[in-house]
Design a protein around this motif. Sequence first.
Motif, PDB file in Angstrom:
ATOM      1  N   TRP A 121       0.831  -1.206   0.000  1.00 17.99           N
ATOM      2  CA  TRP A 121       0.000   0.000   0.000  1.00 17.99           C
ATOM      3  C   TRP A 121       0.866   1.258   0.000  1.00 17.99           C
ATOM      4  O   TRP A 121       0.425   2.348   0.360  1.00 17.99           O
ATOM      5  N   SER A 122       2.095   1.140  -0.469  1.00 20.09           N
ATOM      6  CA  SER A 122       3.026   2.275  -0.460  1.00 20.09           C
ATOM      7  C   SER A 122       2.620   3.391  -1.419  1.00 20.09           C
ATOM      8  O   SER A 122       3.063   4.528  -1.268  1.00 20.09           O
ATOM      9  N   GLU A 123       1.762   3.090  -2.407  1.00 22.39           N
ATOM     10  CA  GLU A 123       1.352   4.117  -3.368  1.00 22.39           C
ATOM     11  C   GLU A 123       0.028   4.780  -3.014  1.00 22.39           C
ATOM     12  O   GLU A 123      -0.490   5.587  -3.789  1.00 22.39           O
ATOM     13  N   VAL A 124      -0.535   4.446  -1.859  1.00 23.59           N
ATOM     14  CA  VAL A 124      -1.783   5.093  -1.433  1.00 23.59           C
ATOM     15  C   VAL A 124      -1.459   6.529  -1.021  1.00 23.59           C
ATOM     16  O   VAL A 124      -0.607   6.760  -0.166  1.00 23.59           O
ATOM     17  N   THR A 125      -2.121   7.484  -1.656  1.00 25.02           N
ATOM     18  CA  THR A 125      -1.866   8.900  -1.348  1.00 25.02           C
ATOM     19  C   THR A 125      -3.089   9.596  -0.771  1.00 25.02           C
ATOM     20  O   THR A 125      -2.973  10.709  -0.267  1.00 25.02           O
ATOM     21  N   LYS A 132      -7.645   6.887   8.175  1.00 25.42           N
ATOM     22  CA  LYS A 132      -8.526   5.862   8.750  1.00 25.42           C
ATOM     23  C   LYS A 132      -7.729   4.717   9.368  1.00 25.42           C
ATOM     24  O   LYS A 132      -8.288   3.876  10.066  1.00 25.42           O
ATOM     25  N   ASN A 133      -6.428   4.691   9.073  1.00 29.19           N
ATOM     26  CA  ASN A 133      -5.539   3.687   9.649  1.00 29.19           C
ATOM     27  C   ASN A 133      -6.026   2.258   9.370  1.00 29.19           C
ATOM     28  O   ASN A 133      -6.032   1.407  10.248  1.00 29.19           O
ATOM     29  N   ILE A 134      -6.452   2.022   8.120  1.00 27.09           N
ATOM     30  CA  ILE A 134      -6.974   0.701   7.754  1.00 27.09           C
ATOM     31  C   ILE A 134      -5.907  -0.228   7.177  1.00 27.09           C
ATOM     32  O   ILE A 134      -6.169  -1.398   6.968  1.00 27.09           O
ATOM     33  N   PHE A 135      -4.723   0.311   6.916  1.00 25.01           N
ATOM     34  CA  PHE A 135      -3.663  -0.527   6.326  1.00 25.01           C
ATOM     35  C   PHE A 135      -2.751  -1.089   7.397  1.00 25.01           C
ATOM     36  O   PHE A 135      -2.324  -0.355   8.275  1.00 25.01           O
ATOM     37  N   PRO A 136      -2.444  -2.350   7.363  1.00 27.77           N
ATOM     38  CA  PRO A 136      -2.936  -3.324   6.394  1.00 27.77           C
ATOM     39  C   PRO A 136      -4.349  -3.797   6.725  1.00 27.77           C
ATOM     40  O   PRO A 136      -4.641  -4.122   7.873  1.00 27.77           O
ATOM     41  N   ALA A 137      -5.200  -3.813   5.709  1.00 27.24           N
ATOM     42  CA  ALA A 137      -6.580  -4.264   5.895  1.00 27.24           C
ATOM     43  C   ALA A 137      -6.645  -5.784   6.003  1.00 27.24           C
ATOM     44  O   ALA A 137      -7.601  -6.325   6.533  1.00 27.24           O
ATOM     45  N   ILE A 138      -5.629  -6.451   5.492  1.00 30.45           N
ATOM     46  CA  ILE A 138      -5.542  -7.916   5.534  1.00 30.45           C
ATOM     47  C   ILE A 138      -4.273  -8.269   6.302  1.00 30.45           C
ATOM     48  O   ILE A 138      -3.207  -7.734   6.022  1.00 30.45           O
ATOM     49  N   SER A 139      -4.387  -9.174   7.250  1.00 31.62           N
ATOM     50  CA  SER A 139      -3.233  -9.545   8.073  1.00 31.62           C
ATOM     51  C   SER A 139      -2.310 -10.514   7.344  1.00 31.62           C
ATOM     52  O   SER A 139      -2.721 -11.194   6.394  1.00 31.62           O
ATOM     53  N   SER A 140      -1.081 -10.600   7.809  1.00 37.45           N
ATOM     54  CA  SER A 140      -0.151 -11.567   7.224  1.00 37.45           C
ATOM     55  C   SER A 140      -0.648 -12.992   7.467  1.00 37.45           C
ATOM     56  O   SER A 140      -0.415 -13.879   6.653  1.00 37.45           O
TER      57      SER A 140
END
Length: 154
Positions: A121-125, A132-140
Amino acid sequence: MNETAHGEKQQTVTRTIEAPSKDIFQILTLPARHHEFDGSGMVRSDEKSQRIQQVGDVFTMNMQSSNGEYQMENHVVAYDENKLVGWKPAPLGTEPPGWQWVYRLEPVDQDTTEVSLTYDWSEVTDQNLLEKNIFPAISSEQMDESLARLQSLV
């Protein structure tokens, strides 16, 4: 499970799967099968999608989360036959906000493949999304479950 994090903007899980890379690639490039190996439980089905064949392809998935049912368009951004496939999801009819999923296949030998799944998600601007602090939305752990399910399919 091997796991790496880079500046908290991406996470990668890796698994060695006893199958040729071409067999794994066949499953990864068929959106109709994505619900079978989704470890997040959010992917329900594809929306009459064709096999992924090149960068620029778009496939639509029917999704479900705690917010209900919705669709995502997935824009293929990486493709190298039997080696690499990746896409950036976007809400229906919009441009991708910047996160992507990338599967890398590294043959160990003719019947064994090291499969890496990266969620980046490094390109989310979009500041609203980032705040919203949703990243990571999916866990490892959910990502590793995806690779475990993929392994069971081949």
